[in-house]
Design a protein around this motif. Sequence first.
Motif: not given
Length: 312
Positions: A71-85
């Motif tokens: 739903x939001x970027x905040x929720x995605x960052x809280x539940x998934x690890x970031x691989x690269x950017x």
Amino acid sequence: MTSFKDKLDKELGEVPRFSQQMQERILQNVSQQNKKPSRWQYPTIIIGAVVTILILIVIGPWKQVDTAKHATIVELAQHENIKQFTIAQNWQEDTFKAGRTGWILGQQAYKTDPETTLIADVLKKAVISQKDTNYYAYSDVWVEFDNGQAVQLKMFLNGEQLAFSDRHTNTFYKVKDDVTASAFIALMQKDGKDFSFGEMFTFLLIVLFLEWLLVKAIRKKFNIPKEPKYINTGHQRSTYIAMFIKGAILIAFNIYGWFLYTAGICVFLAVFTVDSIVIDYYYAREEKRHYISIGSFIILVPIIIVFIIYFL
């Protein structure tokens, strides 16, 4: 003459050597072999290949952004690890210049733990807000998570304050942690890249000079004449069609900014060299004119590779 014919008839007989059906088949095969191949065969193949590659560019991997699972970027960052950017400087709000690692020129890629942790903190400490007119666009950030999802974020600055918008949902966020915001702003400013007109102009002059030297050496080595420029009408028409396609692609690349993509650079190189090789080989291989096109291609490939590596 008559006696000779009589002797020949006695030896071979007066019965025809081939049946009527066999004679018709022989005549048909002879007529097919005498037909010349179409002069448009190879140019048409080139045009079809170029169009196919351009379609692949338009629907390339940097266009694939899946944000349907959150739903939001905040929720995605809280539940998934970031691989690269990746980060690319861009002060225009209506364009986006960052993308998948290795596909975009002039961007900086981050894969190590300190950087991925930093941007994860930025996303987690953001809140949905109304966009303030004091914020101005600064950079584009493309983020990929471990589950394969990717998002496009437009970063905004207002002094030392950091904000961003999700290009998929057009939601605006403000980062409510000054320490984290300052650290990420420092990261963007430290590794920012931009294209210099002077560097591009110098690079172009070097390429043209090296190509001129190579063409001159090839003409002298193989005694390739400059005139006549075209062998026949087919050669001239095919060259004009190729020139028209090159001009159209050059205009399209500038309008849509496809020169940012490494695949776009490769297509541009292929269109401007491979078609000349095929056309010159098909129409003027007796004069070895395709050697010039092959030589230009050989010298351009390593130069373009160096250019891409420099700006990646």
